[in-house]
Motif scaffolding. Structure first.
Motif, PDB file in Angstrom:
ATOM      1  N   TYR A   1      -1.341   4.190  -5.563  1.00 27.23           N
ATOM      2  CA  TYR A   1      -0.364   3.324  -6.211  1.00 27.23           C
ATOM      3  C   TYR A   1       0.179   3.960  -7.487  1.00 27.23           C
ATOM      4  CZ  TYR A   1      -2.282  -0.269  -3.163  1.00 27.23           C
ATOM      5  OH  TYR A   1      -2.690  -0.981  -2.063  1.00 27.23           O
ATOM      6  N   ALA A   2       1.428   3.644  -7.775  1.00 33.72           N
ATOM      7  CA  ALA A   2       1.976   3.974  -9.086  1.00 33.72           C
ATOM      8  C   ALA A   2       1.314   3.062 -10.120  1.00 33.72           C
ATOM      9  CB  ALA A   2       3.482   3.764  -9.085  1.00 33.72           C
ATOM     10  N   ASP A   3       1.160   3.567 -11.327  1.00 25.30           N
ATOM     11  CA  ASP A   3       0.528   2.767 -12.375  1.00 25.30           C
ATOM     12  C   ASP A   3       1.279   1.475 -12.629  1.00 25.30           C
ATOM     13  OD1 ASP A   3      -0.511   5.599 -14.452  1.00 25.30           O
ATOM     14  OD2 ASP A   3      -1.453   4.649 -12.714  1.00 25.30           O
ATOM     15  N   SER A   4       2.584   1.503 -12.470  1.00 26.06           N
ATOM     16  CA  SER A   4       3.404   0.337 -12.784  1.00 26.06           C
ATOM     17  C   SER A   4       3.185  -0.835 -11.820  1.00 26.06           C
ATOM     18  CB  SER A   4       4.881   0.725 -12.780  1.00 26.06           C
ATOM     19  OG  SER A   4       5.261   1.244 -11.509  1.00 26.06           O
ATOM     20  N   VAL A   5       2.608  -0.569 -10.653  1.00 25.27           N
ATOM     21  CA  VAL A   5       2.407  -1.645  -9.677  1.00 25.27           C
ATOM     22  C   VAL A   5       0.938  -1.893  -9.364  1.00 25.27           C
ATOM     23  CG1 VAL A   5       4.642  -1.089  -8.645  1.00 25.27           C
ATOM     24  CG2 VAL A   5       2.543  -0.211  -7.602  1.00 25.27           C
ATOM     25  N   LYS A   6       0.062  -1.073  -9.896  1.00 27.19           N
ATOM     26  CA  LYS A   6      -1.371  -1.195  -9.603  1.00 27.19           C
ATOM     27  C   LYS A   6      -1.872  -2.575 -10.020  1.00 27.19           C
ATOM     28  CE  LYS A   6      -3.192   2.765 -10.068  1.00 27.19           C
ATOM     29  NZ  LYS A   6      -3.778   4.006 -10.648  1.00 27.19           N
ATOM     30  N   GLY A   7      -2.588  -3.221  -9.101  1.00 23.95           N
ATOM     31  CA  GLY A   7      -3.112  -4.548  -9.369  1.00 23.95           C
ATOM     32  C   GLY A   7      -2.164  -5.664  -8.961  1.00 23.95           C
ATOM     33  N   ARG A   8      -0.896  -5.329  -8.689  1.00 22.53           N
ATOM     34  CA  ARG A   8       0.080  -6.345  -8.267  1.00 22.53           C
ATOM     35  C   ARG A   8       0.551  -6.123  -6.833  1.00 22.53           C
ATOM     36  NH1 ARG A   8       4.967  -6.557 -10.602  1.00 22.53           N
ATOM     37  NH2 ARG A   8       5.023  -4.325 -11.119  1.00 22.53           N
ATOM     38  N   PHE A   9       0.652  -4.871  -6.417  1.00 22.98           N
ATOM     39  CA  PHE A   9       1.137  -4.542  -5.072  1.00 22.98           C
ATOM     40  C   PHE A   9      -0.029  -4.039  -4.223  1.00 22.98           C
ATOM     41  CE2 PHE A   9       5.833  -3.342  -6.182  1.00 22.98           C
ATOM     42  CZ  PHE A   9       5.966  -4.543  -6.863  1.00 22.98           C
ATOM     43  N   THR A  10       0.054  -4.321  -2.922  1.00 25.44           N
ATOM     44  CA  THR A  10      -0.945  -3.832  -1.980  1.00 25.44           C
ATOM     45  C   THR A  10      -0.247  -3.260  -0.749  1.00 25.44           C
ATOM     46  OG1 THR A  10      -2.526  -5.520  -2.691  1.00 25.44           O
ATOM     47  CG2 THR A  10      -2.956  -4.422  -0.594  1.00 25.44           C
ATOM     48  N   ILE A  11      -0.591  -2.032  -0.388  1.00 25.22           N
ATOM     49  CA  ILE A  11      -0.053  -1.413   0.827  1.00 25.22           C
ATOM     50  C   ILE A  11      -1.120  -1.504   1.911  1.00 25.22           C
ATOM     51  CG2 ILE A  11      -0.782   0.934   0.198  1.00 25.22           C
ATOM     52  CD1 ILE A  11       1.827   1.940   1.523  1.00 25.22           C
ATOM     53  N   SER A  12      -0.701  -1.789   3.129  1.00 22.94           N
ATOM     54  CA  SER A  12      -1.634  -1.920   4.246  1.00 22.94           C
ATOM     55  C   SER A  12      -0.897  -1.608   5.547  1.00 22.94           C
ATOM     56  CB  SER A  12      -2.222  -3.326   4.291  1.00 22.94           C
ATOM     57  OG  SER A  12      -1.193  -4.278   4.514  1.00 22.94           O
ATOM     58  N   LYS A  13      -1.647  -1.609   6.650  1.00 23.20           N
ATOM     59  CA  LYS A  13      -1.018  -1.430   7.961  1.00 23.20           C
ATOM     60  C   LYS A  13      -1.633  -2.384   8.955  1.00 23.20           C
ATOM     61  CE  LYS A  13      -3.917   2.485   9.433  1.00 23.20           C
ATOM     62  NZ  LYS A  13      -4.392   2.029  10.751  1.00 23.20           N
ATOM     63  N   ASP A  14      -0.945  -2.596  10.064  1.00 23.96           N
ATOM     64  CA  ASP A  14      -1.459  -3.547  11.045  1.00 23.96           C
ATOM     65  C   ASP A  14      -2.414  -2.852  12.011  1.00 23.96           C
ATOM     66  OD1 ASP A  14       1.207  -3.724  13.558  1.00 23.96           O
ATOM     67  OD2 ASP A  14       0.259  -2.020  12.575  1.00 23.96           O
ATOM     68  N   ALA A  15      -3.138  -3.660  12.801  1.00 23.56           N
ATOM     69  CA  ALA A  15      -4.149  -3.123  13.709  1.00 23.56           C
ATOM     70  C   ALA A  15      -3.524  -2.312  14.840  1.00 23.56           C
ATOM     71  CB  ALA A  15      -4.979  -4.271  14.288  1.00 23.56           C
ATOM     72  N   ALA A  16      -2.285  -2.579  15.157  1.00 18.35           N
ATOM     73  CA  ALA A  16      -1.608  -1.837  16.221  1.00 18.35           C
ATOM     74  C   ALA A  16      -1.110  -0.480  15.741  1.00 18.35           C
ATOM     75  CB  ALA A  16      -0.442  -2.655  16.756  1.00 18.35           C
ATOM     76  N   ASP A  17      -1.260  -0.221  14.432  1.00 10.40           N
ATOM     77  CA  ASP A  17      -0.853   1.058  13.858  1.00 10.40           C
ATOM     78  C   ASP A  17       0.634   1.342  14.002  1.00 10.40           C
ATOM     79  OD1 ASP A  17      -3.830   3.124  14.425  1.00 10.40           O
ATOM     80  OD2 ASP A  17      -3.324   1.612  12.923  1.00 10.40           O
ATOM     81  N   THR A  18       1.449   0.301  13.955  1.00  6.68           N
ATOM     82  CA  THR A  18       2.893   0.511  14.075  1.00  6.68           C
ATOM     83  C   THR A  18       3.668   0.038  12.850  1.00  6.68           C
ATOM     84  OG1 THR A  18       3.163  -1.633  15.160  1.00  6.68           O
ATOM     85  CG2 THR A  18       2.822   0.293  16.578  1.00  6.68           C
ATOM     86  N   THR A  19       3.028  -0.760  11.997  1.00  4.80           N
ATOM     87  CA  THR A  19       3.752  -1.366  10.878  1.00  4.80           C
ATOM     88  C   THR A  19       2.970  -1.218   9.587  1.00  4.80           C
ATOM     89  OG1 THR A  19       4.750  -2.987  12.367  1.00  4.80           O
ATOM     90  CG2 THR A  19       4.816  -3.475  10.019  1.00  4.80           C
ATOM     91  N   ALA A  20       3.677  -0.798   8.552  1.00  7.17           N
ATOM     92  CA  ALA A  20       3.111  -0.767   7.206  1.00  7.17           C
ATOM     93  C   ALA A  20       3.691  -1.918   6.408  1.00  7.17           C
ATOM     94  CB  ALA A  20       3.432   0.558   6.533  1.00  7.17           C
ATOM     95  N   PHE A  21       2.882  -2.473   5.514  1.00  5.01           N
ATOM     96  CA  PHE A  21       3.300  -3.604   4.704  1.00  5.01           C
ATOM     97  C   PHE A  21       3.177  -3.254   3.229  1.00  5.01           C
ATOM     98  CE2 PHE A  21       3.468  -6.347   8.307  1.00  5.01           C
ATOM     99  CZ  PHE A  21       2.396  -6.009   9.112  1.00  5.01           C
ATOM    100  N   LEU A  22       4.011  -3.899   2.429  1.00  6.73           N
ATOM    101  CA  LEU A  22       3.864  -3.828   0.981  1.00  6.73           C
ATOM    102  C   LEU A  22       3.885  -5.261   0.467  1.00  6.73           C
ATOM    103  CD1 LEU A  22       3.614  -1.890  -1.455  1.00  6.73           C
ATOM    104  CD2 LEU A  22       6.080  -2.199  -1.785  1.00  6.73           C
ATOM    105  N   GLN A  23       2.722  -5.763   0.112  1.00  9.94           N
ATOM    106  CA  GLN A  23       2.619  -7.099  -0.471  1.00  9.94           C
ATOM    107  C   GLN A  23       2.847  -6.973  -1.964  1.00  9.94           C
ATOM    108  OE1 GLN A  23       2.103 -10.185   0.995  1.00  9.94           O
ATOM    109  NE2 GLN A  23       2.467 -10.986  -1.062  1.00  9.94           N
ATOM    110  N   MET A  24       3.856  -7.660  -2.467  1.00  9.46           N
ATOM    111  CA  MET A  24       4.233  -7.555  -3.878  1.00  9.46           C
ATOM    112  C   MET A  24       4.025  -8.914  -4.538  1.00  9.46           C
ATOM    113  SD  MET A  24       7.673  -5.227  -3.530  1.00  9.46           S
ATOM    114  CE  MET A  24       8.623  -6.520  -2.747  1.00  9.46           C
ATOM    115  N   ASN A  25       3.065  -8.985  -5.448  1.00  7.76           N
ATOM    116  CA  ASN A  25       2.768 -10.213  -6.181  1.00  7.76           C
ATOM    117  C   ASN A  25       3.151 -10.060  -7.652  1.00  7.76           C
ATOM    118  OD1 ASN A  25       1.612 -11.250  -3.807  1.00  7.76           O
ATOM    119  ND2 ASN A  25      -0.416 -10.468  -4.348  1.00  7.76           N
TER     120      ASN A  25
END
Length: 124
Positions: A60-84
């Protein structure tokens, strides 16, 4: 050739959340790193977050650490960016990127495939 399609951008107020999605197709991705970059008007494209597809190591970039989360789905086809806890300074076009990336994940050069971008606007 990898094709990337992003979705999930929009207009929110400061403090709210959004989740971006990036669906990938065209090949298997075990040796890939997928990342999110963003670009605000008049500024250079900057790194936001990345995930190693096989080991799911995240960065993560320092500016988003603790607020954003990157993940992927179990099918390994989609990446997500959860931004809080979004802030007005998070306003930008967000791009998904994929490539075979070495030690440094935060530069644009190794990423050979890019999505079309999705607009995120955070009002104060």
């Amino acid at each position: 050739q990898v094709q990337l399609v992003e979705s999930g951008g929009g207009l929110v107020q400061a403090g709210e959340s959004l989740r971006l999605s990036c669906t990938a197709s065209g090949r298997t991705f075990n040796d890939y790193t997928m990342a999110w970059f963003r670009q605000a008007p008049g500024k250079e494209r900057e790194f936001v977050a990345a995930i190693r597809w096989s080991r799911e190591t995240t960065y993560y970039a320092d500016s988003v650490k603790g607020r954003f989360t990157i993940s992927k789905d179990a099918a390994d086809t989609t990446a997500f960016l959860q931004m809080n806890s979004l802030k007005p300074e998070d306003t930008a076009v967000y791009y998904c990127a994929a490539g075979v990336v070495g030690i440094v994940v935060s530069i644009t050069a190794p990423y050979r495939s890019w999505g079309q971008g999705t607009q995120v606007t955070v009002s104060s």
